[in-house]
Design an enzyme around this catalytic site. Structure first.
Site: not given
Length: 296
Positions: A191, A204
């Site tokens: 990401s 995360y």
């Protein structure tokens, strides 16, 4: 609509731009209630046989990026086994329909990859169904925003994020590698958060940084086996995870230079490329698809 995949378009308004209607869902979120509805390539993706006969495994394939990848893989000629959570049965049925409508075999497996035994069983199931694995896509992930800071991240949440995003990826790859032949590949989903972490997504973002390191290290480890390992680093993508885990979706994606979030259909071609023989000299790479946010 059928030609949208190849028609030249202005990317800033190719898909809906925020502000979006306010929306909130319980985790894990579902596609149906989302406004605007996500595009997985149902009407636009056209395959050309680049993955003909491939045996593929996609985690988190019931919705979002995973569904778009499953659809694209199938339309490129691959069979697809994908995972979903127990509460995502209806979403999984739709992914199965899309794969089967493309003339390929679809196998949906309810699987919590936080448990090592489940990961081992999943690989065994894929081998039983297909006789082997050519492409493993580690895509399933968990996040839950905590705007109130690190103190709000409970041990339970931290453990769930780590076990879903890292442990599951590690175990699945470890068990799958003996069944992946030379020419096969592993593709991980990292990401923009790995490089530009948002404070509310601290735990995360940590895992996404680890996925970059895992990808680059494993690629060197298995290069002599003829197996490639790469990752895709999306920016903001309009999936059910967003209304299920973020407190405010109205301006989601607005911060990207293109001014909008990606649709899952825009990410799937990156996975197809990395899985295909066209990427035969590409390994240890992170393919960034961030809407213009520069990454290393």
């Amino acid at each position: 609509m059928a030609d949208d995949q190849h028609r030249q378009q202005d990317p800033t308004d190719q898909y809906p731009r925020p502000d979006f209607a306010g929306q909130d869902q319980p985790h894990p979120g579902w596609t149906g209630p989302m406004d605007p509805p996500p595009d997985h390539g149902e009407e636009s993706y056209r395959g050309s046989g680049r993955l003909a006969g491939r045996r593929t495994v996609v985690t988190g394939g019931d919705s979002g990026i995973g569904r778009a990848v499953a659809l694209a893989f199938a339309r490129e000629g691959a069979d697809v086994l994908f995972t979903h959570l127990e509460e995502e049965q209806d979403e999984a049925r739709e992914t199965c329909r899309l794969v089967e409508d493309a003339g390929r075999k679809a196998v949906a497996v309810s699987c919590d990859i936080r448990e090592e035994g489940n990961c081992r069983s999943l690989v065994e199931r894929a081998v039983a169904e297909f006789g082997g694995i050519d492409v493993l896509v580690n895509n399933a992930a968990y996040q839950m925003a905590q705007p109130d800071g690190i103190e709000a991240i409970t041990t339970e949440q931290f453990d769930r994020v780590m076990r879903t995003n890292l442990y599951g990826m590690f175990w699945l790859t470890k068990f799958a590698l003996p069944h992946i032949p030379a020419g096969g590949s592993v593709i991980n989903t990292t990401s923009v958060q790995a490089y530009k972490p948002s404070p509310p997504l601290l735990d995360y973002a940590m895992t996404k940084g680890a996925i970059v390191t895992f990808t680059q290290g494993l690629a060197q480890m298995v290069a002599e086996r003829g197996i490639r390992v790469n990752a895709v680093a999306p920016g903001p993508v309009w999936t059910p995870l967003i209304p299920a885990t973020l407190p405010d979706t109205a301006e989601f994606g607005k911060q990207s230079p293109l001014g909008r979030p990606a649709q899952p259909a825009e990410l799937a071609p990156a996975y197809v490329y990395l899985a295909s023989q066209e990427a035969g000299y590409v390994t240890a790479e992170i393919l960034n698809a961030t809407g213009g946010t520069p990454l290393p």
